[in-house]
Design a protein around this motif. Structure first.
Motif: not given
Length: 414
Positions: A2-5, A9-17, A35-46
């Motif tokens: 799970l890559i979080k936060n 890019l959508q139609s060339g525009h930045l979509v946050l969060g 929501q994080k599920e059991r076994g998910d490796e989390e990667i911080k994307g902020k």
């Protein structure tokens, strides 16, 4: 995973969060506050931008060993006096470490798939698979080494069911392959529905030679042999007539422009505007690190845009959005890749650190990616596997050391 936060890019525009859930090598969900599920490796994307992986549509990856070896020469003297004599000394181990060196660079530039033509394709495929990248791999074929043609079909059979490697057919060029060789290569490709990877109309001398000897351009000649189709990646295509462009479109062939390499070798500038007007699917490749001298598609995107603006005498030619499409959507179409930032697509992604001065002010992110990008790929993921995170690639130091040793071995006989 799970890559979080993260931003997308959508139609060339930045979509946050946004969050991106990856499961079994595919993008399963995209949206806020997953929501994080059991076994998910989390990667911080902020503070990072998730982009679909780039595709380098033309390389000779093992030639990364020869970076800086034979600079500042025209194409044919470069090949005949420097490259081909040194390549005669190549061993499988040279190619193995050269490919791994090239893979390091691709990963660092957010490239998740590449299209390669070179010697020892089994070694190239194995090294690529170990590094975790996707690859369309072909062994080079030309008449000066006739035994290479007999190796093509066995190679395809060995790798045709692999998850990451797609075997292809690589006749070097129309001027290095006889008609018989080209026909046999085409038959093998048709039999296995494999991609064909071929240099076409790279220099004026090549085109002029065909016009004088056959009364046809290389494109017309290859069409007469039945080699122009949707499985062809026609590399370089610098010296094309308008008729050539429309013929390539009629046969649905894909053109790969290698702008930086062509400029460095003074081969010319491809007529991309004419190709686009004809409706040809245009993609980008870096060529080898021996003729470019790096494997950055970000650099090639900028150089392509700037050169084409000057070639057609208007800054309006080739927007950043068009150039970005060359390296992503057009490449996915050429190779039949299910890539992109959408549910169900291959989890082939790169995360880019937006906290860099060349991304500020955050006014037009696509423009910044094409014209400003000077580094900052933080994480690269292929088929749901993390190949680089926080700028760290496991095993990188050993690859660099081995590559240096192989270069010294190759050039010590000069």
């Amino acid at each position: 995973m799970l890559i979080k936060n993260v931003s997308i890019l959508q139609s060339g525009h930045l979509v946050l969060g946004q969050d991106i859930r990856i499961k079994e090598g595919k993008i399963e969900q995209i949206g806020p506050e997953l929501q994080k599920e059991r076994g998910d490796e989390e990667i911080k994307g902020k503070g990072k931008l998730a982009i679909p992986g780039l595709v380098n549509c033309h390389t000779h990856l093992a030639m990364s060993l020869l970076r800086g070896y034979a600079d500042d020469m025209e194409l044919m003297p470069w090949l005949e006096e420097k490259i081909w004599p040194l390549e005669a000394r190549l061993t499988e181990e040279d190619v193995y470490w050269g490919v791994k060196l090239g893979c390091l660079e691709l990963i660092r530039f957010g490239i998740t798939c590449y299209n390669d033509m070179y010697y020892f394709p089994d070694v190239t495929a194995q090294a690529t698979k170990e590094m975790g990248l996707r690859g369309f791999i072909s062994g080079v074929v030309f008449d000066m080494k006739p035994e290479l043609l007999s190796q093509v079909e066995p190679f395809i059979k060995r790798w045709k069911d692999d998850e990451l490697i797609r075997p292809a057919v690589g006749p070097h060029a129309a001027y290095t392959c006889s008609e018989e060789t080209l026909l046999r290569a085409g038959e093998i490709a048709d039999r296995h529905q494999a991609m064909v990877h071929m240099h076409i109309s790279e220099t004026w001398k090549e085109v002029d030679g065909f016009l004088l000897s056959r009364g046809k351009s290389p494109v017309e000649y290859l069409d007469s042999l039945g080699l122009l189709n949707s499985r062809l990646t026609a590399i370089h295509c610098v010296w094309l007539s308008e008729e050539d462009c429309y013929l390539l479109e009629k046969r649905k062939a894909n053109v790969v422009s290698c702008t930086a390499s062509n400029l460095k070798l003074a081969s010319g500038i491809a007529p991309l505007n004419t190709l686009m007007k004809a409706g040809v699917n245009v993609c980008l490749g870096t060529d080898s690190a021996c003729s470019n001298n790096n494997l950055s598609l970000f650099e090639d995107m900028k150089v392509t845009a700037i050169v084409q603006k000057n070639a057609y005498h208007t800054p309006a030619a080739f927007t950043a959005e068009q150039i970005w499409q060359f390296a992503t959507e057009n490449a996915y179409r050429a190779f039949g890749l299910n890539n992109g930032m959408s549910v169900g697509a291959n989890a082939d992604l790169a995360l880019i650190d937006l906290k860099k001065p060349w991304f500020y002010p955050q006014s037009n992110i696509v423009s910044h990616l094409v014209y400003s990008m000077a580094g900052g790929v933080d994480t690269t993921i292929v088929n749901g596997r993390v190949l680089m995170q926080n700028g760290i690639i496991p095993g990188e130091e050993e690859i660099l050391e081995k590559a240096q040793q192989r270069f010294i071995r190759l050039t010590s006989e000069d």
